[in-house]
Write a protein that holds these residues in place. Structure first.
Motif, PDB file in Angstrom:
ATOM      1  N   VAL A  84     -56.933  87.808  50.440  1.00 22.15           N
ATOM      2  CA  VAL A  84     -56.851  88.015  51.886  1.00 22.15           C
ATOM      3  C   VAL A  84     -55.991  89.238  52.188  1.00 22.15           C
ATOM      4  CG1 VAL A  84     -56.083  87.031  54.075  1.00 22.15           C
ATOM      5  CG2 VAL A  84     -57.198  85.569  52.388  1.00 22.15           C
ATOM      6  N   ALA A  85     -54.836  89.352  51.502  1.00 21.18           N
ATOM      7  CA  ALA A  85     -53.933  90.485  51.731  1.00 21.18           C
ATOM      8  C   ALA A  85     -54.604  91.807  51.368  1.00 21.18           C
ATOM      9  CB  ALA A  85     -52.647  90.301  50.925  1.00 21.18           C
ATOM     10  N   ALA A 131     -58.024  88.361  60.680  1.00 21.22           N
ATOM     11  CA  ALA A 131     -57.377  87.344  59.851  1.00 21.22           C
ATOM     12  C   ALA A 131     -58.309  86.170  59.587  1.00 21.22           C
ATOM     13  CB  ALA A 131     -56.097  86.866  60.531  1.00 21.22           C
ATOM     14  N   MET A 132     -58.996  85.707  60.629  1.00 20.15           N
ATOM     15  CA  MET A 132     -59.875  84.550  60.463  1.00 20.15           C
ATOM     16  C   MET A 132     -61.039  84.872  59.537  1.00 20.15           C
ATOM     17  SD  MET A 132     -61.732  82.153  63.335  1.00 20.15           S
ATOM     18  CE  MET A 132     -60.191  81.374  63.779  1.00 20.15           C
ATOM     19  N   LEU A 133     -61.600  86.062  59.662  1.00 21.74           N
ATOM     20  CA  LEU A 133     -62.720  86.427  58.805  1.00 21.74           C
ATOM     21  C   LEU A 133     -62.289  86.573  57.350  1.00 21.74           C
ATOM     22  CD1 LEU A 133     -64.734  88.959  60.980  1.00 21.74           C
ATOM     23  CD2 LEU A 133     -65.461  86.717  60.201  1.00 21.74           C
ATOM     24  N   ALA A 134     -61.173  87.291  57.121  1.00 22.29           N
ATOM     25  CA  ALA A 134     -60.699  87.462  55.744  1.00 22.29           C
ATOM     26  C   ALA A 134     -60.376  86.112  55.121  1.00 22.29           C
ATOM     27  CB  ALA A 134     -59.470  88.372  55.723  1.00 22.29           C
ATOM     28  N   ASP A 135     -59.693  85.275  55.889  1.00 23.27           N
ATOM     29  CA  ASP A 135     -59.319  83.947  55.399  1.00 23.27           C
ATOM     30  C   ASP A 135     -60.557  83.092  55.153  1.00 23.27           C
ATOM     31  OD1 ASP A 135     -56.687  82.723  54.878  1.00 23.27           O
ATOM     32  OD2 ASP A 135     -57.458  81.120  56.163  1.00 23.27           O
ATOM     33  N   GLY A 136     -61.504  83.162  56.080  1.00 18.80           N
ATOM     34  CA  GLY A 136     -62.690  82.328  55.954  1.00 18.80           C
ATOM     35  C   GLY A 136     -63.580  82.735  54.803  1.00 18.80           C
ATOM     36  N   ILE A 137     -63.743  84.054  54.579  1.00 19.62           N
ATOM     37  CA  ILE A 137     -64.614  84.522  53.495  1.00 19.62           C
ATOM     38  C   ILE A 137     -63.993  84.231  52.134  1.00 19.62           C
ATOM     39  CG2 ILE A 137     -65.589  86.590  52.416  1.00 19.62           C
ATOM     40  CD1 ILE A 137     -65.928  87.727  55.259  1.00 19.62           C
ATOM     41  N   ILE A 138     -62.702  84.519  51.992  1.00 21.90           N
ATOM     42  CA  ILE A 138     -62.065  84.416  50.677  1.00 21.90           C
ATOM     43  C   ILE A 138     -61.629  82.994  50.358  1.00 21.90           C
ATOM     44  CG2 ILE A 138     -60.046  85.164  49.339  1.00 21.90           C
ATOM     45  CD1 ILE A 138     -60.349  87.899  50.724  1.00 21.90           C
ATOM     46  N   ARG A 139     -61.070  82.286  51.335  1.00 20.84           N
ATOM     47  CA  ARG A 139     -60.588  80.932  51.075  1.00 20.84           C
ATOM     48  C   ARG A 139     -61.604  79.862  51.452  1.00 20.84           C
ATOM     49  NH1 ARG A 139     -54.460  81.564  53.522  1.00 20.84           N
ATOM     50  NH2 ARG A 139     -53.504  82.515  51.688  1.00 20.84           N
ATOM     51  N   GLY A 140     -62.622  80.248  52.180  1.00 27.83           N
ATOM     52  CA  GLY A 140     -63.611  79.267  52.604  1.00 27.83           C
ATOM     53  C   GLY A 140     -63.065  78.257  53.590  1.00 27.83           C
TER      54      GLY A 140
END
Length: 675
Positions: free
Chosen positions: A436-437, A521-530
């Motif tokens: 995410v970072a 933030a929501m997109l990065a978190d959602g794509i990588i962490r599901g």
């Protein structure tokens, strides 16, 4: 016909002077800080070229400065707004995504500063490669650049409007100070709850009867008594202000009442407990409404913004592909950069640019390795940055040439980069916070690069018209980037911790919603962490598709309006209504085009001053809260009706003062501040 600049090539005027650079840096920091405040609260920034040109003319005239010094000061000053736009669209995302737990450490300062400076300088270098062809291309109108150049020319004859600008700044700051000292209530809010109602219906299968018990209610609010929000609405005009408010109406007038109604039994489970379920303090319906907005409506808005951004880029596909095609061909022509003896054709040397680009990409690879501890991840991130950064910087500059910097879809370009980077992290196996970072880091640098690229192309066109020296302006941009990047972390820190000290939650909260950063933030978190709330996001995506099908003017702006608090979008709408009323009065008075431009210019100056004044006072108050120093309180229970009077005064000023001096009908038309 050959282009003839205002200052001919053989004319020697002071240009790259200490006073011009110093003034530009000061304005860059002030305008950047003001736009950080505005962008985090309202999700928008206001172009700095016009107020920067006015201030540069007013100050340098005292020292008998040349028009090229004014051009240099404006060039450096506009860097602050462009750079902070890139920062606020992405940097708060590190906090919202939980990557940075305690925003404000030395490490955070260094990371943010490196991102802003490297992204900004890469934007300068990329545009330098493209400057000659794009700036001299006759098919690109550069509307705002032409207007800014004409303003500088007009300033040679006097009447810069600086008094009006500074007076509006003082008034805007005074209103914000009185609001914070509780002289009046800035906005009135009330949750009108409905009695529980039972809805009985019969299902189609087996004729079974069922009941749904509903409750909840609807939020009622007045516009915020905010010179900044009203100024934004005034500047963007009634149409865009109405579109933004339409999102607020959808969110607060449709989704929140609907979700509250059908979730009343579940929501009532929380009554009598604290939000974290650990205490016994009651929760009001108002608090629950804001909870529904934050955790349900905002993910819907994120889905809407996502489709809206893609749709915006799709509508510009011809221009986008044209910009990419042009950027490829222009690199070949850039090899000749800096070889001419003509002052007006000299850029930073081609070889120097490529060496610096290579150095900065290596620096960013090191930063990405720091984020993800993966050499493949760091290399992949640097490659994504280099390729997408160059192409999107070219596209951003090309779009500025077509439609002006105020309409540059930076967030859409950044969003595309973020998705590519996040998917790449998933493919190469960089997971969790590290992935995410890294994805946010790539997006942040590209966002800063695109912001500076668009701003710089606009500045270079102004210099082309006035006769500025390109390499001096390019060096001035780099100086502005370095100083702004080193300082602009401070207003972000003050705003975040000042809001926390005042009882808020900082970035992502009611007072500092930071919509673009929340989306990233929501997109990065959602794509990588599901971990994305996909049902709500998909709801927003389908909502935006529906808006596209009915040809709604701007699904992206409607979604942003849903993401913002109601009193914010309502105030922006009110500013647009004030502008519409002024335009109606202009027609009623039968003013000609020249008079209308004079009225518009005065109104834009006042609105810009309101924004800057409130923003600077807001930063000052946040700084006091950060240091645990409170402002004195005038009234323990401030009244809303006093705020209505202040609201009326602001509206009166925005209409009366611009209309007071339309000029004679036979006077020639001045340059328009709106391009």
């Amino acid at each position: 016909m050959a282009h003839v600049p205002y200052v001919p090539e053989k004319t020697e005027l002071r240009e790259f002077t200490f006073r011009a650079i110093f003034l530009g840096v000061i304005m860059a920091v002030i305008l950047g800080a003001a736009n950080a405040y505005l962008g985090l609260k309202a999700g928008m920034t206001v172009a700095a070229a016009f107020p920067a040109a006015v201030v540069a003319m007013a100050v340098l005239r005292v020292f008998k400065g040349s028009i090229l010094e004014e051009n240099m000061a404006r060039t450096v000053a506009s860097v602050g707004e462009a750079l902070v736009a890139g920062a606020i669209f992405t940097i708060p995302g590190f906090v919202i995504a939980g990557i940075w737990q305690d925003f404000g450490t030395t490490g955070h300062y260094l990371e943010t500063t490196v991102i802003m400076i490297v992204g900004g300088i890469l934007g300068v270098l990329f545009v330098t490669l493209l400057r000659r062809t794009m700036v001299e291309e006759a098919s690109l109108p550069f509307p705002e650049s032409v207007a800014a150049a004409e303003i500088h020319k007009a300033g040679r004859t006097g009447g810069s409007g600086a008094t009006l600008l500074f007076g509006a700044m003082g008034f805007g700051g005074l209103v914000e100070l009185l609001a914070r000292m509780q002289f009046f209530l800035p906005s009135w809010e009330k949750f009108i709850s409905f009695a529980k109602s039972t809805v009985t219906f019969v299902t189609s299968r087996n004729n079974v009867m069922a009941e749904i018990v509903g409750g909840g209610g609807i939020m009622a609010s007045t516009p915020a008594v905010s010179p900044a929000y009203l100024g934004v609405g005034y500047i963007i005009g009634p149409r865009l202000a109405s579109i933004t408010f339409a999102g607020g109406v959808l969110g607060w007038g449709l989704f929140i009442p609907l979700l509250s109604y059908f979730n009343a039994p579940q929501l009532e489970m929380f009554l009598g407990t604290t939000p974290d379920g650990l205490g016994t303090s009651p929760i009001s319906w108002m608090e629950l409404a804001y909870g529904v907005w934050k955790f349900m409506v905002r993910p819907i808005a994120v889905g809407g913004m996502l489709v809206g951004a893609v749709y915006t880029l799709f509508k510009m596909r011809n221009q986008l592909f044209g910009g990419i095609k042009r950027s490829i061909s222009d690199v070949k022509k850039a090899a000749e950069s800096g070889t001419s003896e003509n002052r007006l054709n000299k850029d930073i040397h081609f070889k120097t640019i490529f060496i610096l680009v290579g150095i900065f990409l290596l620096l960013m690879a090191g930063l990405y390795y720091y984020y993800c501890s993966s050499i493949p991840g760091a290399i992949a991130s640097a490659l994504v940055l280099g390729i997408s950064g160059f192409f999107f910087a070219a596209v951003a500059g090309y779009l500025v040439g077509l439609i002006g910097s105020s309409n540059n879809p930076i967030s859409g370009l950044t969003l595309s980069t973020l998705i590519i980077a996040a998917l790449l992290m998933v493919v190469i196996g960089v997971e969790g916070s590290a992935g995410v970072a890294a994805a946010l880091g790539v997006a942040a640098v590209v966002c800063c690069s695109c912001g500076i690229a668009g701003d710089m192309l606009q500045d270079m066109k102004v210099g082309y018209i006035l006769g500025g020296t390109p390499w001096k302006m390019e060096v001035g941009e780099i100086i502005g980037v370095i100083f702004s990047g080193a300082i602009l972390f401070l207003p972000l820190l003050i705003l975040h911790h000042g809001d926390i000290a005042s009882g808020g939650v900082g970035f992502g909260g009611k007072n500092l919603p930071a919509p673009q950063a929340g989306l990233m933030a929501m997109l990065a978190d959602g794509i990588i962490r599901g971990q994305m709330a996909w049902p709500l996001v998909l709801t927003g995506m389908f909502m935006s598709i529906g808006l596209i099908l009915v040809r709604a003017p701007s699904p992206m702006l409607i979604a942003v309006g849903m993401y913002l608090p109601l009193h914010t979008t309502f105030a922006i709408f009110a500013g647009g209504v004030i502008r519409a009323l002024l335009e109606w009065l202009i027609k009623r008075k039968k003013l000609n085009d020249a008079q209308k431009i004079r009225v518009d210019n005065r109104g834009i100056l006042i609105a810009s001053g309101f924004i800057a004044g409130e923003a600077l006072l807001g930063l000052f108050a946040a700084g006091l809260a950060f240091m645990s120093i409170g402002l004195p309180t005038i009234f323990e229970e401030p009244k809303a009706w006093v705020g209505y009077i202040v609201f009326g005064i602001i509206g009166y000023i925005l209409i009366k003062i611009p209309l007071s001096k339309p000029g004679r009908p036979d006077e020639p038309a001045p340059p328009s501040a709106m391009g």
